[in-house]
Design a protein around this motif. Sequence first.
Motif, PDB file in Angstrom:
ATOM      1  N   MET A   2      70.836 -14.349 -29.538  1.00 38.45           N
ATOM      2  CA  MET A   2      72.018 -13.534 -29.233  1.00 38.45           C
ATOM      3  C   MET A   2      71.663 -12.051 -29.197  1.00 38.45           C
ATOM      4  O   MET A   2      72.221 -11.289 -28.397  1.00 38.45           O
ATOM      5  CB  MET A   2      73.121 -13.792 -30.246  1.00 38.45           C
ATOM      6  CG  MET A   2      73.904 -15.061 -29.974  1.00 38.45           C
ATOM      7  SD  MET A   2      74.721 -15.142 -28.346  1.00 38.45           S
ATOM      8  CE  MET A   2      76.024 -13.921 -28.547  1.00 38.45           C
ATOM      9  N   GLY A   3      70.739 -11.634 -30.049  1.00 36.49           N
ATOM     10  CA  GLY A   3      70.302 -10.241 -30.010  1.00 36.49           C
ATOM     11  C   GLY A   3      69.721  -9.880 -28.659  1.00 36.49           C
ATOM     12  O   GLY A   3      70.048  -8.825 -28.088  1.00 36.49           O
ATOM     13  N   TYR A   4      68.857 -10.759 -28.130  1.00 38.01           N
ATOM     14  CA  TYR A   4      68.298 -10.503 -26.798  1.00 38.01           C
ATOM     15  C   TYR A   4      69.381 -10.542 -25.732  1.00 38.01           C
ATOM     16  O   TYR A   4      69.445  -9.673 -24.847  1.00 38.01           O
ATOM     17  CB  TYR A   4      67.208 -11.516 -26.434  1.00 38.01           C
ATOM     18  CG  TYR A   4      66.953 -11.513 -24.944  1.00 38.01           C
ATOM     19  CD1 TYR A   4      66.328 -10.420 -24.334  1.00 38.01           C
ATOM     20  CD2 TYR A   4      67.409 -12.552 -24.130  1.00 38.01           C
ATOM     21  CE1 TYR A   4      66.148 -10.376 -22.958  1.00 38.01           C
ATOM     22  CE2 TYR A   4      67.231 -12.510 -22.758  1.00 38.01           C
ATOM     23  CZ  TYR A   4      66.605 -11.421 -22.176  1.00 38.01           C
ATOM     24  OH  TYR A   4      66.452 -11.371 -20.809  1.00 38.01           O
ATOM     25  N   LEU A   5      70.255 -11.549 -25.780  1.00 37.28           N
ATOM     26  CA  LEU A   5      71.238 -11.728 -24.723  1.00 37.28           C
ATOM     27  C   LEU A   5      72.252 -10.584 -24.693  1.00 37.28           C
ATOM     28  O   LEU A   5      72.728 -10.203 -23.613  1.00 37.28           O
ATOM     29  CB  LEU A   5      71.918 -13.087 -24.882  1.00 37.28           C
ATOM     30  CG  LEU A   5      70.973 -14.263 -24.566  1.00 37.28           C
ATOM     31  CD1 LEU A   5      71.521 -15.560 -25.155  1.00 37.28           C
ATOM     32  CD2 LEU A   5      70.762 -14.409 -23.062  1.00 37.28           C
ATOM     33  N   ARG A   6      72.577 -10.020 -25.840  1.00 36.52           N
ATOM     34  CA  ARG A   6      73.443  -8.827 -25.842  1.00 36.52           C
ATOM     35  C   ARG A   6      72.734  -7.656 -25.173  1.00 36.52           C
ATOM     36  O   ARG A   6      73.343  -6.903 -24.399  1.00 36.52           O
ATOM     37  CB  ARG A   6      73.833  -8.474 -27.279  1.00 36.52           C
ATOM     38  CG  ARG A   6      74.810  -9.443 -27.931  1.00 36.52           C
ATOM     39  CD  ARG A   6      75.332  -8.911 -29.257  1.00 36.52           C
ATOM     40  NE  ARG A   6      76.108  -9.934 -29.957  1.00 36.52           N
ATOM     41  CZ  ARG A   6      75.640 -10.699 -30.930  1.00 36.52           C
ATOM     42  NH1 ARG A   6      74.386 -10.544 -31.345  1.00 36.52           N
ATOM     43  NH2 ARG A   6      76.407 -11.606 -31.504  1.00 36.52           N
ATOM     44  N   LYS A   7      71.455  -7.491 -25.474  1.00 35.73           N
ATOM     45  CA  LYS A   7      70.686  -6.425 -24.829  1.00 35.73           C
ATOM     46  C   LYS A   7      70.602  -6.673 -23.328  1.00 35.73           C
ATOM     47  O   LYS A   7      70.743  -5.746 -22.514  1.00 35.73           O
ATOM     48  CB  LYS A   7      69.287  -6.350 -25.445  1.00 35.73           C
ATOM     49  CG  LYS A   7      68.406  -5.248 -24.877  1.00 35.73           C
ATOM     50  CD  LYS A   7      68.912  -3.882 -25.272  1.00 35.73           C
ATOM     51  CE  LYS A   7      67.944  -2.794 -24.853  1.00 35.73           C
ATOM     52  NZ  LYS A   7      68.405  -1.450 -25.270  1.00 35.73           N
ATOM     53  N   ALA A   8      70.359  -7.911 -22.946  1.00 33.15           N
ATOM     54  CA  ALA A   8      70.274  -8.253 -21.529  1.00 33.15           C
ATOM     55  C   ALA A   8      71.587  -7.932 -20.817  1.00 33.15           C
ATOM     56  O   ALA A   8      71.592  -7.354 -19.719  1.00 33.15           O
ATOM     57  CB  ALA A   8      69.928  -9.726 -21.367  1.00 33.15           C
TER      58      ALA A   8
END
Length: 322
Positions: free
Chosen positions: A72-78
């Motif tokens: 989720m951390g990556y996907l929020r950044k994405a």
Amino acid sequence: MNEFIAGLPKCELHLHIEGTLEPSLKAELARRNKLDLEFRSYEFDDLTSFLAVYYEGMQVLRTEPDFYDLAMGYLRKAASQNVRYAEIFFDPQAHTSRGVPFSVVIGGLRRALLDAEKQLGVRAQLIMCFLRDFQAEYAMATLLESLPYKEWIIGVGLDSDEKGNPPAKFAAVYERARQEGYLLTMHCDVDQDNSIEHIRQAIQDIGVDRIDHGVNILEDQKLVEEILAKGIGLTCCPISNGVVTDSMKAEGIRKLLDLGVRVTINSDDPAYFPGYVQENLAALNLSREELLQVERNAFEIAWLPRHVKDAYLAELESYGAA
């Protein structure tokens, strides 16, 4: 130009979810799991020293919520960088080899992908990678362990230390993966020993659908012509190139783009290098039309149904026209 890149609808095809473990999340997970670990800083100067730091950091990933929070951390950044679609590598052997069940790893990642599509509008799929410095038998066992979750995994890849671990080592594993319906990709890292032979094996012997990194293909014109004929794309990562080799390989990436190769730009392990996909696109100083072509390439070689690709491409062309 920065505004143009920020608004550009993006597709990321070379992203290791373990490589998005930011230091702040690593510290949080260490506290959560009551781990008293001394972590070295994110400092390295080649592929081998990077991998040592990389695998050390994974020790904090223990539970399904850990993998959920990581993804989720990556996907929020994405989402903040207007990534519309991503194909995400994960390394189950890096976790099962230290006692974390496969089900825990994929359960947390899968739940994050579902939530991200609903909450953030980012669509993503998983690619399971084998660690090439482990035995081929372990890769085969991991492949078999993945089969109950086959509907959650779009394809397989091969990563980690390439030295002495050619594609041919995993030929039988890849053949079984193909039989099971997985799509195939494989790292051919930049400036490795026997780079051209490894690229040849990946294309001709294994029959991959695309190649991760692969810029060294420029050393063999016949192989360039072969990937052009087959429509095989390359998932390049300029910032990580510049850390583990002597340059970002920008000139080679641009040359491949000019030749019509389906070159794409991605972030690799953005917490470590650092730089997410937007920063990688900006690093190359491409023109607006080149940036649009890079994203066309990415959506074209993405492992998506044709009608879904066409919808993303229409969004991209609309943005370019505007």
